[in-house]
Design an enzyme around this catalytic site. Structure first.
Site, short mmCIF file in Angstrom:
data_model
loop_
_atom_site.label_atom_id
_atom_site.label_comp_id
_atom_site.label_asym_id
_atom_site.label_seq_id
_atom_site.Cartn_x
_atom_site.Cartn_y
_atom_site.Cartn_z
N GLU A 105 38.93 -67.73 -8.49
CA GLU A 105 39.92 -66.70 -8.83
C GLU A 105 39.86 -66.52 -10.34
OE1 GLU A 105 41.84 -64.95 -6.79
OE2 GLU A 105 41.46 -66.01 -4.93
N CYS B 237 47.16 -63.01 -14.50
CA CYS B 237 45.84 -62.44 -14.16
C CYS B 237 45.99 -61.05 -13.60
CB CYS B 237 45.11 -63.35 -13.19
SG CYS B 237 46.09 -63.74 -11.72
P1 NAD Z 1 39.66 -71.60 -18.46
O1 NAD Z 1 38.52 -71.05 -17.68
O2 NAD Z 1 39.49 -71.79 -19.91
O3 NAD Z 1 40.12 -73.02 -17.87
C1 NAD Z 1 40.50 -73.17 -16.52
C2 NAD Z 1 40.38 -74.64 -16.14
O4 NAD Z 1 38.99 -75.00 -16.12
C3 NAD Z 1 41.05 -75.59 -17.11
O5 NAD Z 1 41.71 -76.59 -16.38
C4 NAD Z 1 39.88 -76.17 -17.89
O6 NAD Z 1 40.13 -77.45 -18.43
C5 NAD Z 1 38.82 -76.23 -16.82
N1 NAD Z 1 37.43 -76.29 -17.27
C6 NAD Z 1 36.92 -75.91 -18.48
N2 NAD Z 1 35.58 -76.10 -18.48
C7 NAD Z 1 35.24 -76.61 -17.27
C8 NAD Z 1 34.01 -76.99 -16.67
N3 NAD Z 1 32.85 -76.89 -17.31
N4 NAD Z 1 34.03 -77.46 -15.40
C9 NAD Z 1 35.19 -77.54 -14.71
N5 NAD Z 1 36.39 -77.19 -15.23
C10 NAD Z 1 36.42 -76.72 -16.50
O7 NAD Z 1 40.88 -70.63 -18.14
P2 NAD Z 1 42.32 -70.62 -18.80
O8 NAD Z 1 42.18 -70.09 -20.19
O9 NAD Z 1 42.99 -71.92 -18.58
O10 NAD Z 1 43.10 -69.54 -17.90
C11 NAD Z 1 43.19 -68.19 -18.20
C12 NAD Z 1 42.28 -67.39 -17.29
O11 NAD Z 1 42.62 -67.64 -15.92
C13 NAD Z 1 42.41 -65.89 -17.47
O12 NAD Z 1 41.12 -65.32 -17.49
C14 NAD Z 1 43.14 -65.43 -16.21
O13 NAD Z 1 42.89 -64.12 -15.82
C15 NAD Z 1 42.62 -66.41 -15.21
N6 NAD Z 1 43.53 -66.50 -14.06
C16 NAD Z 1 43.13 -65.94 -12.87
C17 NAD Z 1 43.98 -65.96 -11.78
C18 NAD Z 1 43.56 -65.34 -10.46
O14 NAD Z 1 44.22 -65.58 -9.47
N7 NAD Z 1 42.50 -64.55 -10.41
C19 NAD Z 1 45.23 -66.55 -11.88
C20 NAD Z 1 45.62 -67.11 -13.10
C21 NAD Z 1 44.75 -67.08 -14.18
#
Ligand code: NAD
Length: 513
Positions: free
Chosen positions: A248, A282
């Protein structure tokens, strides 16, 4: 399991194994959590695997009892849950109540009730002559150990929320919350333990990206919510391990306002759903296209409503409308988008500045005279901004709405309902609303997911939202049968001729003459 260690407000220096959690509205440190390494994650996984068969064996009723207790626990602990969410995200009390606490409570009840229905054995009918008279069953089995990796914008709804159907299906779960907002997940672990979830079935792996990568290396399936860039990495690693991944990802949701729309409703939606949660949703409205005849009127309404927003440090119910940004670097992204728009000729009708006090702030901002060369119309801003563009007609609006790598949600505002629906069907997005926005997310019966790769692969909610945490198993039960089936050795020419005629009959039908 991780435990929160209360910290003195000024204590910012911690050991490399601990992460300081900040209240982004005040800059205070409100706790520390371990930055878990791969060995610690492997330990959690081992315990989770050992606990899973017992949890599965409890059956739907046994698991539903725990989930329903947790639904009540959320209500009994509502203030503590809201305060924890608000203090680690900086969001307004009501943003935490409406979009997190209420969602969590509803989700516990929903999956407790519907897991059995969505995962019930299905009786299958087949046209194959080889299986005539046999019983065919499609069955859903829990996949085993699910890894949920979540973002910082909705620590309960978008991180922990996905654990609920995974648990309801009979899986163990390791949740890796964002390093910026781990406290809510740990509170949920505490609640689940109080509600009788067997030890080891649910664990929180606190840490940064490498901890998420370690979780990915241990689990049988990953449910990831976060940025498109990280989602791509998660997808690649999942493919290498040949485990399913549900992703997502980001959004750049368009709103279209036609000339015949209820302008007051459209303006209220535009402002609320672009500024709600400080724009860090999001599926928040990230860009708006308005038909020329009502453009000026719409701008006047939207600007007045945005100016009336009370932004500040949340301090209980009704204290502010919009809080701070949660993720410190997000302020730079928002500022960059506003500066880029200004440099390319956009005007700021209200807002436009970052906050200078403690914490991480950006003013509710309305941008006009924008176009698709600007970052604010193409990239996810994820802040309290709304760029509004004048369009000649609905055709131009649809073309612009679809001109994006993202396709999460979209909305169309018009009094002509059938035209609105026809236009909605032409927008490439996971969900499109007519005269509404975002509330589709609260219908847990309705799938929610990306309509384009940039917004993700897979769905949450609905039947698919729990079946993805399962493997399908096909059962064929043969009750009445001869010792030897007709098609078996030894082959003979007479039977083969018969079979040839039968094949022709089945696949060509009876000859015309
Ligand atoms: P991010 O991608 O920076 O981090 C998300 C998670 O992934 C964190 O827990 C992070 O520690 C982890 N992570 C980082 N690198 C990783 C790796 N290599 N392997 C596994 N895990 C790893 O996202 P964010 O900044 O925390 O969140 C914001 C984003 O989330 C925005 O783009 C938003 O649109 C999206 N979002 C989408 C939805 C949806 O339902 N589509 C809902 C909420 C947020």
């Amino acid at each position: 399991m991780a435990t929160a260690v209360p910290a003195a407000p000024s204590e910012r220096q911690v050991s490399p194994e601990m992460i300081a959690v900040e209240n982004p509205a005040t800059g205070e440190i409100i706790g520390h959590v371990p930055d878990m390494d791969a060995a610690q994650v492997a330990d959690l996984a081992q315990r989770a695997r050992a606990a899973q068969p017992g949890w599965e064996a409890l059956g739907y009723d046994g698991r539903a009892r725990v989930l329903r207790r947790m639904q009540r626990w959320l209500m009994d602990n509502a203030d503590r849950v809201i305060t924890t969410i608000s203090s680690e995200t900086g969001k307004a009390y009501e943003d935490a109540q409406i979009a997190e606490l209420a969602y969590g409570a509803q989700a516990f009840g929903f999956w407790a009730k519907n897991a059995r229905k969505y995962l019930a054995d299905e009786k299958i009918r087949s046209s194959s002559v080889f299986v005539k008279g046999k019983r065919l069953i499609l069955r859903y089995r829990p996949i085993g150990l699910v890894g949920v990796i979540g973002p910082w914008n909705y620590p309960l709804t978008n991180s922990f929320g996905d654990c609920i159907p995974a648990l309801a299906a009979g899986n163990s779960v390791i949740l890796k919350p964002s390093e910026y907002t781990p406290l809510t997940s740990m509170l949920m672990a505490e609640g689940l333990a109080e509600c009788g979830l067997p030890d080891g079935v649910f664990a929180v792996a606190t840490g940064r990206g490498p901890t998420g990568a370690a979780v990915l290396d241990e689990v049988d399936m990953v449910m990831f919510t976060g940025s498109t860039a990280t989602g791509r990495k998660v997808g690649v690693r999942a493919a290498e391990r040949l485990i399913p991944a549900s992703l997502e990802l980001g959004g750049k949701d368009p709103m279209i306002v036609l000339a015949d729309a209820d302008l007051e409703r459209a303006a209220n939606h535009a402002v609320y759903y672009s500024m709600f949660n400080a724009g860090q949703t999001c599926i928040s409205i990230e860009r708006c296209y308005v038909e020329a005849p009502v453009y000026d009127d719409f701008l006047a309404r939207v600007t007045a409503k945005t100016r009336a927003i009370r932004q500040g440090v949340p301090n209980g119910p009704g204290s502010v409308d919009v809080g701070s940004l949660t993720f410190p670097p997000q302020v730079d992204t928002v500022e960059r988008h506003v500066a880029d728009a200004r440099n390319r000729g956009a005007r700021v009708l209200t807002g436009g500045h970052r906050g200078r006090d403690h914490g991480h702030w950006f003013e509710p901002t309305i941008l006009v005279d924008v176009d698709h060369d600007m970052a604010c119309m193409r990239e996810e801003t994820f802040g309290p901004t709304l760029p509004i563009m004048k369009v000649a007609d609905a055709e131009e609006a649809i073309a612009l709405a679809n001109d994006s790598e993202y396709g999460l949600c979209a909305s169309v505002f018009t009094r002509n309902i059938s035209r609105g629906e026809a236009l909605a069907r032409r927008i490439t997005a996971g969900a499109v609303t007519v005269n509404d926005a975002l509330v589709n997310y609260t219908a847990l019966e309705l799938p929610m997911g990306g309509g384009k790769p940039g917004s993700g692969v897979g769905y949450r909610h609905g039947a698919g939202g729990i079946r993805k945490y399962c493997r399908q198993q096909s059962l064929l039960i043969s009750r009445f049968h001869p010792h030897r089936d007709m098609h078996m050795h030894p082959y003979n020419a007479r039977r083969t001729r018969l079979f040839t005629r039968a094949l022709a009959l089945l696949n060509r039908g009876l000859p015309n003459k």
